[in-house]
Design a protein around this motif. Structure first.
Motif, PDB file in Angstrom:
ATOM      1  N   SER A  82      10.034  42.523 -31.283  1.00 33.31           N
ATOM      2  CA  SER A  82      11.326  43.229 -31.277  1.00 33.31           C
ATOM      3  C   SER A  82      11.383  44.410 -30.313  1.00 33.31           C
ATOM      4  N   PRO A  83      10.364  45.255 -30.263  1.00 27.00           N
ATOM      5  CA  PRO A  83      10.440  46.389 -29.323  1.00 27.00           C
ATOM      6  C   PRO A  83      10.546  45.934 -27.863  1.00 27.00           C
ATOM      7  N   ILE A  84       9.881  44.852 -27.517  1.00 29.57           N
ATOM      8  CA  ILE A  84       9.926  44.342 -26.146  1.00 29.57           C
ATOM      9  C   ILE A  84      11.343  43.883 -25.817  1.00 29.57           C
ATOM     10  N   ILE A  85      11.910  43.095 -26.723  1.00 25.62           N
ATOM     11  CA  ILE A  85      13.266  42.569 -26.511  1.00 25.62           C
ATOM     12  C   ILE A  85      14.282  43.707 -26.504  1.00 25.62           C
ATOM     13  N   ALA A  86      14.130  44.641 -27.427  1.00 23.04           N
ATOM     14  CA  ALA A  86      15.061  45.775 -27.516  1.00 23.04           C
ATOM     15  C   ALA A  86      15.016  46.621 -26.244  1.00 23.04           C
ATOM     16  N   ALA A 145       5.719  39.831 -39.217  1.00 16.58           N
ATOM     17  CA  ALA A 145       4.774  40.521 -38.332  1.00 16.58           C
ATOM     18  C   ALA A 145       5.069  40.182 -36.871  1.00 16.58           C
ATOM     19  N   ALA A 146       5.393  38.919 -36.619  1.00 22.59           N
ATOM     20  CA  ALA A 146       5.707  38.502 -35.251  1.00 22.59           C
ATOM     21  C   ALA A 146       6.992  39.165 -34.769  1.00 22.59           C
ATOM     22  N   ILE A 147       7.999  39.208 -35.628  1.00 27.22           N
ATOM     23  CA  ILE A 147       9.261  39.856 -35.252  1.00 27.22           C
ATOM     24  C   ILE A 147       9.026  41.341 -34.973  1.00 27.22           C
ATOM     25  N   ALA A 157       2.381  39.367 -27.178  1.00 24.81           N
ATOM     26  CA  ALA A 157       2.678  40.356 -28.221  1.00 24.81           C
ATOM     27  C   ALA A 157       2.553  39.784 -29.636  1.00 24.81           C
ATOM     28  N   LEU A 158       2.569  38.467 -29.757  1.00 23.70           N
ATOM     29  CA  LEU A 158       2.490  37.853 -31.087  1.00 23.70           C
ATOM     30  C   LEU A 158       1.168  38.191 -31.764  1.00 23.70           C
ATOM     31  N   PRO A 159       1.167  38.194 -33.097  1.00 30.20           N
ATOM     32  CA  PRO A 159      -0.099  38.432 -33.808  1.00 30.20           C
ATOM     33  C   PRO A 159      -1.180  37.449 -33.362  1.00 30.20           C
ATOM     34  N   LYS A 160      -2.406  37.918 -33.390  1.00 29.87           N
ATOM     35  CA  LYS A 160      -3.556  37.131 -32.927  1.00 29.87           C
ATOM     36  C   LYS A 160      -3.559  35.741 -33.567  1.00 29.87           C
ATOM     37  N   GLY A 161      -3.687  34.736 -32.721  1.00 28.91           N
ATOM     38  CA  GLY A 161      -3.770  33.360 -33.188  1.00 28.91           C
ATOM     39  C   GLY A 161      -2.429  32.651 -33.314  1.00 28.91           C
TER      40      GLY A 161
END
Length: 146
Positions: A114-118, A108-110, A30-34
């Motif tokens: 965040s939706p996944i963790i929430a 951007a990473a948060i 889910a993290l931003p590309k790279g």
């Protein structure tokens, strides 16, 4: 230690290790590309502290070798997410700080994870998660007290 305690310890740590691996894999995607999890972790740490750290201090905070931390910091510096400057009093040391670009990358990473963790917390139930936190914190503290 009794056989029952041994089994309980093995079951507990098996769950923790599996959770770590699953969370790492899911959040990494889910993290931003790279961006790697290690990079996000360092950016998050620097943003929360809001002050400079030496590479050695960062390596110690993450229980990594200096070489592993140096590799992560090089990637972050190349991306413009951290500033690395010499220590004016001791040329052998360096200081690392998060850059404005690094703060934006962290945000951007948060926003991405965040939706996944929430969702996971909502599915389990906030009360149950809140109840698990003290035990997890104590485990972390005891394992960290080497």
């Amino acid at each position: 230690m009794s056989q029952q305690t041994d089994s309980l310890a093995v079951a507990l740590f098996s769950e923790i290790f599996t959770i770590d691996q699953l969370a790492h894999n899911r959040l990494s995607k889910a993290l931003p590309k790279g961006m790697e999890m290690s990079q996000f972790s360092v950016l998050n740490h620097l943003a929360r502290l809001n002050e400079e750290r030496t590479p050695a201090q960062l390596a110690q905070a993450f229980h990594l070798t200096r070489g592993a931390m140096s590799n992560t910091l090089s990637k972050l510096e190349w991306a413009g997410h951290v500033h690395i400057r010499p220590d004016w009093d001791d040329a052998r040391r360096k200081f690392v700080s998060i850059s404005p670009s690094g703060r934006a990358a962290r945000e951007a990473a948060i926003a991405a994870v965040s939706p996944i963790i929430a969702d996971v917390v909502a599915e389990i139930g906030p009360e149950r998660v809140r109840a698990a936190l003290p035990v997890l914190r104590e485990l972390r503290e005891r394992l960290g007290a080497e």
